[in-house]
Scaffold this motif. Structure first.
Motif, PDB file in Angstrom:
ATOM      1  N   ALA A 103       0.912  -1.339   0.064  1.00  0.00           N
ATOM      2  CA  ALA A 103       0.071  -0.075  -0.227  1.00  0.00           C
ATOM      3  C   ALA A 103       0.943   1.198  -0.182  1.00  0.00           C
ATOM      4  O   ALA A 103       0.552   2.269  -0.769  1.00  0.00           O
ATOM      5  CB  ALA A 103      -0.833  -0.029   1.073  1.00  0.00           C
ATOM      6  N   CYS A 104       1.921   1.150   0.831  1.00  0.00           N
ATOM      7  CA  CYS A 104       2.877   2.349   0.717  1.00  0.00           C
ATOM      8  C   CYS A 104       3.545   2.533  -0.668  1.00  0.00           C
ATOM      9  O   CYS A 104       3.749   3.723  -1.193  1.00  0.00           O
ATOM     10  CB  CYS A 104       3.716   2.306   1.926  1.00  0.00           C
ATOM     11  N   GLY A 105       3.701   1.506  -1.077  1.00  0.00           N
ATOM     12  CA  GLY A 105       4.391   1.597  -2.470  1.00  0.00           C
ATOM     13  C   GLY A 105       3.397   1.868  -3.466  1.00  0.00           C
ATOM     14  O   GLY A 105       4.114   2.910  -4.403  1.00  0.00           O
ATOM     15  N   VAL A 106       2.290   1.853  -3.478  1.00  0.00           N
ATOM     16  CA  VAL A 106       1.433   2.135  -4.462  1.00  0.00           C
ATOM     17  C   VAL A 106       1.171   3.638  -3.968  1.00  0.00           C
ATOM     18  O   VAL A 106       1.017   4.418  -4.951  1.00  0.00           O
ATOM     19  CB  VAL A 106       0.147   1.338  -4.184  1.00  0.00           C
ATOM     20  N   ALA A 107       1.128   4.139  -2.888  1.00  0.00           N
ATOM     21  CA  ALA A 107       1.000   5.352  -2.693  1.00  0.00           C
ATOM     22  C   ALA A 107       2.124   6.667  -3.065  1.00  0.00           C
ATOM     23  O   ALA A 107       1.841   7.487  -3.636  1.00  0.00           O
ATOM     24  CB  ALA A 107       0.918   5.663  -1.109  1.00  0.00           C
ATOM     25  N   VAL A 108       3.237   5.656  -3.078  1.00  0.00           N
ATOM     26  CA  VAL A 108       4.607   6.503  -3.451  1.00  0.00           C
ATOM     27  C   VAL A 108       4.318   6.633  -5.003  1.00  0.00           C
ATOM     28  O   VAL A 108       4.602   7.885  -5.539  1.00  0.00           O
ATOM     29  CB  VAL A 108       5.728   5.727  -3.298  1.00  0.00           C
ATOM     30  N   LEU A 109       4.114   5.671  -5.615  1.00  0.00           N
ATOM     31  CA  LEU A 109       3.935   5.627  -7.155  1.00  0.00           C
ATOM     32  C   LEU A 109       2.878   6.649  -7.685  1.00  0.00           C
ATOM     33  O   LEU A 109       3.102   7.650  -8.338  1.00  0.00           O
ATOM     34  CB  LEU A 109       3.513   4.272  -7.751  1.00  0.00           C
ATOM     35  N   ILE A 110       1.680   6.695  -7.008  1.00  0.00           N
ATOM     36  CA  ILE A 110       0.583   7.689  -7.048  1.00  0.00           C
ATOM     37  C   ILE A 110       1.105   9.098  -6.895  1.00  0.00           C
ATOM     38  O   ILE A 110       0.916  10.077  -7.673  1.00  0.00           O
ATOM     39  CB  ILE A 110      -0.591   7.520  -6.477  1.00  0.00           C
ATOM     40  N   GLY A 111       1.703   9.207  -5.634  1.00  0.00           N
ATOM     41  CA  GLY A 111       2.435  10.421  -5.517  1.00  0.00           C
ATOM     42  C   GLY A 111       3.363  11.053  -6.366  1.00  0.00           C
ATOM     43  O   GLY A 111       3.468  12.368  -6.734  1.00  0.00           O
ATOM     44  N   ALA A 112       4.141  10.147  -6.917  1.00  0.00           N
ATOM     45  CA  ALA A 112       5.196  10.551  -7.853  1.00  0.00           C
ATOM     46  C   ALA A 112       4.549  10.906  -9.061  1.00  0.00           C
ATOM     47  O   ALA A 112       5.029  11.953  -9.797  1.00  0.00           O
ATOM     48  CB  ALA A 112       6.351   9.311  -8.028  1.00  0.00           C
ATOM     49  N   ALA A 113       3.344  10.221  -9.587  1.00  0.00           N
ATOM     50  CA  ALA A 113       2.707  10.621 -10.507  1.00  0.00           C
ATOM     51  C   ALA A 113       2.012  12.150 -10.719  1.00  0.00           C
ATOM     52  O   ALA A 113       2.394  12.863 -11.412  1.00  0.00           O
ATOM     53  CB  ALA A 113       1.743   9.471 -11.180  1.00  0.00           C
ATOM     54  N   LEU A 114       1.610  12.343  -9.562  1.00  0.00           N
ATOM     55  CA  LEU A 114       0.782  13.481  -9.414  1.00  0.00           C
ATOM     56  C   LEU A 114       1.908  14.625  -8.841  1.00  0.00           C
ATOM     57  O   LEU A 114       1.496  15.738  -9.611  1.00  0.00           O
ATOM     58  CB  LEU A 114       0.015  13.569  -8.019  1.00  0.00           C
ATOM     59  N   LEU A 115       2.841  14.366  -8.365  1.00  0.00           N
ATOM     60  CA  LEU A 115       3.971  15.440  -8.030  1.00  0.00           C
ATOM     61  C   LEU A 115       5.087  15.658  -9.342  1.00  0.00           C
ATOM     62  O   LEU A 115       5.931  16.497  -9.259  1.00  0.00           O
ATOM     63  CB  LEU A 115       4.395  15.232  -6.869  1.00  0.00           C
ATOM     64  N   TRP A 116       4.611  14.915 -10.225  1.00  0.00           N
ATOM     65  CA  TRP A 116       6.088  14.584 -11.114  1.00  0.00           C
ATOM     66  C   TRP A 116       6.355  15.947 -11.994  1.00  0.00           C
ATOM     67  O   TRP A 116       5.576  16.690 -12.304  1.00  0.00           O
ATOM     68  CB  TRP A 116       5.823  13.613 -12.243  1.00  0.00           C
ATOM     69  N   PRO A 117       7.735  16.491 -11.811  1.00  0.00           N
ATOM     70  CA  PRO A 117       8.004  17.792 -12.452  1.00  0.00           C
ATOM     71  C   PRO A 117       7.556  18.169 -13.797  1.00  0.00           C
ATOM     72  O   PRO A 117       7.604  17.184 -14.610  1.00  0.00           O
ATOM     73  CB  PRO A 117       9.522  17.824 -12.141  1.00  0.00           C
ATOM     74  N   SER A 118       7.197  19.260 -14.160  1.00  0.00           N
ATOM     75  CA  SER A 118       6.598  19.670 -15.547  1.00  0.00           C
ATOM     76  C   SER A 118       7.797  19.260 -16.707  1.00  0.00           C
ATOM     77  O   SER A 118       7.556  19.430 -17.649  1.00  0.00           O
ATOM     78  CB  SER A 118       6.257  21.094 -15.539  1.00  0.00           C
ATOM     79  N   GLY A 119       9.055  19.788 -15.929  1.00  0.00           N
ATOM     80  CA  GLY A 119       9.998  19.767 -17.174  1.00  0.00           C
ATOM     81  C   GLY A 119      10.299  20.842 -17.781  1.00  0.00           C
ATOM     82  O   GLY A 119      11.319  20.990 -18.542  1.00  0.00           O
ATOM     83  N   ARG A 120       9.669  21.913 -17.367  1.00  0.00           N
ATOM     84  CA  ARG A 120       9.865  23.316 -17.962  1.00  0.00           C
ATOM     85  C   ARG A 120      11.312  23.981 -17.666  1.00  0.00           C
ATOM     86  O   ARG A 120      11.693  23.676 -16.539  1.00  0.00           O
ATOM     87  CB  ARG A 120       8.887  24.108 -17.597  1.00  0.00           C
TER      88      ARG A 120
END
Length: 417
Positions: A29-46
């Motif tokens: 569950a923590c691993g899934v939360a980390v993956l979801i958090g990374a997807a939501l917070l992933w930098p824009s790359g600008r």
């Protein structure tokens, strides 16, 4: 009766697969939360605007080239050849002028490779002292008229650092074998997470606490399982570390809010505030607190989990409570040695500041409550509290998971991990 008798002789009674399933489910569950958090917070790359101190004359990034020192001597300041691309001897200064240290440097890379340039230094505090043969980095500037000029940028440290890193890797692998090699891979992964995710996300203005927690958790999953393998032992350590990390985040936020720490007492933070307005300095400080607690927490929790499983694996008929108490005795020693190591490490980083304060005729109370010192005190306190609480937490998780085979006539057995 027979069932009860077998438990009394066999050490910690097995709690069944349910405890292991709960721990594994929590980690998934923590691993899934980390993956979801990374997807939501992933930098824009600008692309962010380059801060003024790091710009060249055209507004781009500073370009550096390799060079090495050919000669160095004292001469009048103001040579017209200073910073220029030279294919002949440099020209002397005109008239009477103060004495400078003039250093002739060969340009070893870039469009002017093979030429030379002249560097002038006043010789005051903070000026480099270059000797013949020193490898240096030169900043290269091209003005609007296309004229190229060079200036001293820094010492070249590539090969000394490569040599140190190679010796470090060889020693680690020679002593720790494959586990050491996996730990080195974990270090690479950790720096990858910081460079690819954490720093760009903070630069984009993402909330610091979620970003730091996601990055820290990703690092922990990689480092602990790579270095120590996948088992209930390492899973207990990982779950204990994740829980302690969350506690450290809460403590860090509370310390920064209660002590009114802004981070603006540090020069680098002021530059970030001036040139990267979307970055929260308080958030940056908070992320530093959280990331800084990773290493010591990982060290303690892995040790505690290993201690519990080794004690349980002796098969000497010890109860689960006795295994827990035995591991806690080890943990208390570990806390006592690690806490002062943690405090002294932070004190060492603030040593130049403390030295300046010592000659400023300021009271001890003023010194300790000034923000620069208060940040280190708060960082030490947060790390120490999280460290102390991680010991019983991880020891308890490991004691629940560690079981032994029934003790035989000779009192031997091994833990099932």
């Amino acid at each position: 009766m027979a069932h009860s008798h077998s438990h009394s002789l066999g050490g910690p009674s097995p709690l069944g697969p349910l405890a292991a399933k709960i721990v594994v489910a929590a980690l998934v569950a923590c691993g899934v939360a980390v993956l979801i958090g990374a997807a939501l917070l992933w930098p824009s790359g600008r692309q962010a605007e380059i801060p003024l101190p790091f710009q060249n004359a055209a507004g781009g990034a500073v370009t550096t080239e390799a060079g090495h020192v050919l000669a160095s001597s004292a001469a009048p300041c103001g040579s017209p050849s200073a910073g220029a691309v030279l294919t002949a001897d440099p020209l002397p200064a005109q008239g009477e002028a103060a004495r400078c240290v003039q250093t002739l440097v060969a340009i070893d890379s870039g469009p002017n490779q093979g030429a030379r340039t002249l560097l002038e230094f006043s010789g005051g505090p903070g000026q480099p002292s270059l000797a013949v043969g020193d490898d240096v980095r030169l900043s290269r500037q091209v003005d609007d008229r296309g004229t190229t000029s060079y200036a001293f940028y820094d010492y070249a440290r590539t090969w000394p650092l490569v040599a140190l890193a190679a010796v470090f890797a060889v020693v680690i692998v020679a002593v720790a074998r494959w586990r050491g090699l996996r730990a080195l891979v974990g270090i690479v992964v950790a720096f990858g997470v910081l460079v690819v995710f954490l720093l760009p996300a903070l630069r984009d203005g993402a909330p610091a606490v979620p970003v730091a927690l996601v990055a820290s958790a990703a690092i922990l999953y990689a480092v602990i399982y790579l270095a120590h393998g996948v088992s209930l032992r390492t899973s207990a350590a990982l779950l204990g570390t994740l829980a302690s990390l969350l506690l450290a985040a809460v403590l860090s936020w509370a310390a920064i809010e209660l002590a009114h720490l802004t981070g603006l007492s540090e020069d680098q933070n002021n530059e970030v505030a001036a040139y990267l307005g979307e970055v929260s300095i308080t958030g940056l400080l908070l992320a530093g607190f959280i990331i800084g607690s990773l290493g010591v927490l990982n060290d303690v929790t892995v040790t505690q989990a290993s201690t519990v499983f080794e004690l349980a694996g002796l098969g000497d008929g010890a109860s689960r409570r006795e295994v827990f108490l035995g591991a806690m005795r080890v943990g208390r020693d570990h806390i006592a040695s690690t806490v002062y190591t943690l405090v002294l490490a932070y004190a060492g980083s603030a040593l130049p500041l403390l030295l300046l304060f010592s000659v400023a005729n300021r009271s001890l109370g003023d010194v300790l409550t000034s923000e620069s010192v208060a940040i280190e005190i708060a960082r030490s306190a947060v790390g120490g509290i999280a460290l102390a609480l991680s010991v019983p937490l991880t020891t308890g998780i490991a004691a629940v998971l560690a079981t032994t085979a029934p003790a035989g006539p000779e009192g031997t057995g091994r833990s099932r991990i």
